[in-house]
Design a protein around this motif. Sequence first.
Motif, mmCIF file in Angstrom:
data_model
loop_
_atom_site.group_PDB
_atom_site.id
_atom_site.type_symbol
_atom_site.label_atom_id
_atom_site.label_comp_id
_atom_site.label_asym_id
_atom_site.label_seq_id
_atom_site.Cartn_x
_atom_site.Cartn_y
_atom_site.Cartn_z
ATOM 1 N N GLY A 32 0.806 -1.212 0.000
ATOM 2 C CA GLY A 32 0.000 0.000 0.000
ATOM 3 C C GLY A 32 0.839 1.261 0.000
ATOM 4 O O GLY A 32 0.569 2.210 -0.754
ATOM 5 N N VAL A 33 1.880 1.300 0.829
ATOM 6 C CA VAL A 33 2.767 2.461 0.855
ATOM 7 C C VAL A 33 3.479 2.624 -0.476
ATOM 8 O O VAL A 33 3.633 3.737 -1.010
ATOM 9 C CB VAL A 33 3.771 2.342 2.019
ATOM 10 N N LEU A 36 1.205 4.219 -3.269
ATOM 11 C CA LEU A 36 1.064 5.669 -3.131
ATOM 12 C C LEU A 36 2.374 6.398 -3.396
ATOM 13 O O LEU A 36 2.387 7.499 -3.963
ATOM 14 C CB LEU A 36 0.558 5.999 -1.725
ATOM 15 N N ALA A 61 4.058 10.756 0.634
ATOM 16 C CA ALA A 61 3.411 9.464 0.409
ATOM 17 C C ALA A 61 3.091 8.772 1.726
ATOM 18 O O ALA A 61 2.006 8.172 1.893
ATOM 19 C CB ALA A 61 4.307 8.586 -0.455
ATOM 20 N N ALA A 62 4.010 8.856 2.693
ATOM 21 C CA ALA A 62 3.753 8.255 4.003
ATOM 22 C C ALA A 62 2.576 8.931 4.695
ATOM 23 O O ALA A 62 1.720 8.275 5.317
ATOM 24 C CB ALA A 62 5.008 8.334 4.867
ATOM 25 N N TRP A 65 -0.692 7.844 3.095
ATOM 26 C CA TRP A 65 -1.033 6.463 3.470
ATOM 27 C C TRP A 65 -1.649 6.431 4.862
ATOM 28 O O TRP A 65 -2.614 5.714 5.107
ATOM 29 C CB TRP A 65 0.226 5.604 3.405
ATOM 30 N N ALA A 68 -5.150 7.821 4.735
ATOM 31 C CA ALA A 68 -6.111 6.855 4.201
ATOM 32 C C ALA A 68 -6.645 5.917 5.280
ATOM 33 O O ALA A 68 -7.738 5.344 5.122
ATOM 34 C CB ALA A 68 -5.466 6.037 3.084
ATOM 35 N N HIS A 69 -5.939 5.748 6.370
ATOM 36 C CA HIS A 69 -6.392 4.922 7.489
ATOM 37 C C HIS A 69 -7.145 5.732 8.541
ATOM 38 O O HIS A 69 -7.472 5.200 9.611
ATOM 39 C CB HIS A 69 -5.204 4.220 8.146
ATOM 40 N N THR A 93 -8.881 6.536 -1.606
ATOM 41 C CA THR A 93 -7.525 6.071 -1.278
ATOM 42 C C THR A 93 -7.547 5.046 -0.154
ATOM 43 O O THR A 93 -6.641 4.220 -0.056
ATOM 44 C CB THR A 93 -6.648 7.265 -0.877
ATOM 45 N N PRO A 97 -5.598 0.150 0.865
ATOM 46 C CA PRO A 97 -5.082 -0.574 2.031
ATOM 47 C C PRO A 97 -6.113 -1.499 2.666
ATOM 48 O O PRO A 97 -5.754 -2.589 3.138
ATOM 49 C CB PRO A 97 -4.649 0.551 2.988
ATOM 50 N N ALA A 136 3.091 -0.187 10.036
ATOM 51 C CA ALA A 136 2.434 1.103 10.217
ATOM 52 C C ALA A 136 3.110 1.925 11.308
ATOM 53 O O ALA A 136 3.231 3.161 11.189
ATOM 54 C CB ALA A 136 0.958 0.878 10.560
#
Length: 518
Positions: A32-33, A36, A61-62, A65, A68-69, A93, A97, A136
């Motif tokens: 997933g990372v 992105l 990007a981090a 990600w 997105a959570h 997005t 994940p 994560a």
Amino acid sequence: MTHLTEHSLVQGGRSAAFATACVRGGVAAGLGVGALAVLVIVAWISSPFPDSGAGGALHLAAGLWLLAHGVELVRTDTLGGLPAPLGIVPLLTAALPVWLVFRTARSTLDPADETGPRPSPAGTLGAVSGGYLLVAAVIVVYSESGPLPADLVTAGLWLPGVVLGAAGAGVWTALGRPLPGREEAAAALRGAAAGLVTLLAGGAVLAGTALVWHAGAARASYEGIAGEWSGRVALALLVLALLPNAAVWAAAYGLGPGVALGTGALATPLGLVGDPAVPPFPLLAALPPEGRGGWPQWAAAAVPLVAAVVLGRSVGRATGTGRARETALAALGAAWASGAAVAVLAGAAGGPLGSGRLLAFGPVWWQAGAAAVLWGVAVGLPTALAVRAWGRRVPRPKHPKPPKPPKPPKQPKAARTAESPALAATAPAPGAAAPTPPVFDFSLNGLDGLNGPSGLADLDDDEGYVPYDYLPASWETAPTPSTPPAPRPAPAPRPDTEPPRPSGTTGAEREATPKDTP
């Protein structure tokens, strides 16, 4: 000794499967990372004026990600110098994940090779989630040194919840999607799912209609923000990622509580109150105008109405064979489950866009959830009871119609064909007199002169005479002609035969008669 060896092998196989599941969870997080990161680096390379190097692109990007959570980010490079929170999650997005965790948990518990050992469902959930959360945690620490560090409070709340939820859905799917044993609970879950899908679909229709209605304003906003082609592509991707958010916003708008457009501004179907702090963005151009709402705004209430009807119909059909109390409890459970799901989606779709007046932006999660519960109770519950009552109705018996008299049997075609000539022959011509009944003639035509005073009695003395030879061959059915038959002429005597003797003479007299005559 053999038992201990087999037990050790089984334990060793399960431990290896548990470690493999943990590694697979970490790989899912890395994928997933990486996806992105590829998109961000491509956008950075194509940008004519990049503000930072490759390190800044990786930090961005981090941060995306984590966002997105559901993790809230903090912007440090603001114009005022004060950190500003960023909490609106682009829901599209989040699909990547979540899907990766879901697929990893499902394939771990239900592998292609059935002969190999595999962990238990609880072990799969813990191993996949543990491996994912380890990666994560590393990304959270890495983001602290970038321009968009993660908020540790939301990272500790939303990140584990999203991962455990996605992994649990994968385990549930691998087990065959079992539902609770009680019929009411299963019906409530199905009804909540049907109502939620209908609500989101209706929200998407509302958002699309509003965008088409304000197409000119949305296009002007799009062209005003991005000038270069690389910026336009990046902005188009961001708009695409926020389309599910627009559907949730429209659904919350139709539910009644509306959407917050900054601190002190609220848009509802009744109208827009307050002073909205709306930044220029294409999707925000579809917001309703200021002032009281008209029939286009009031029509948005049809979306939750239809969703509540679908919820009640699903529950009513699933519990139609039970009691009314069970149907009512299932409908209430479906309303509460739907409200909880709406609250989660509203909380993820909204959030702060900055400091000051932009701290409250989007639907308020508890208000949207409470409104969904009220719609389900007020509309879904009566609908469920009505559907149940309609399904249990007993049809009234209809009065039977009097039986029709039986039709006479049809004669075979061959019989009708055979009777037709006879009927045609015996049928009288139109206008002719009715035929007289048949009269049979038993007289000896042509032999009346031979009858003496004693009638036919003298003929019985002749041994060769049979009286029945003079009767008709089929006197029973011979039809009598309309005119009397002509008399049959007497047969001419043969030269070698004697003339008929008169009646009343004997044979001796017949022999003596020619001799005595002079």
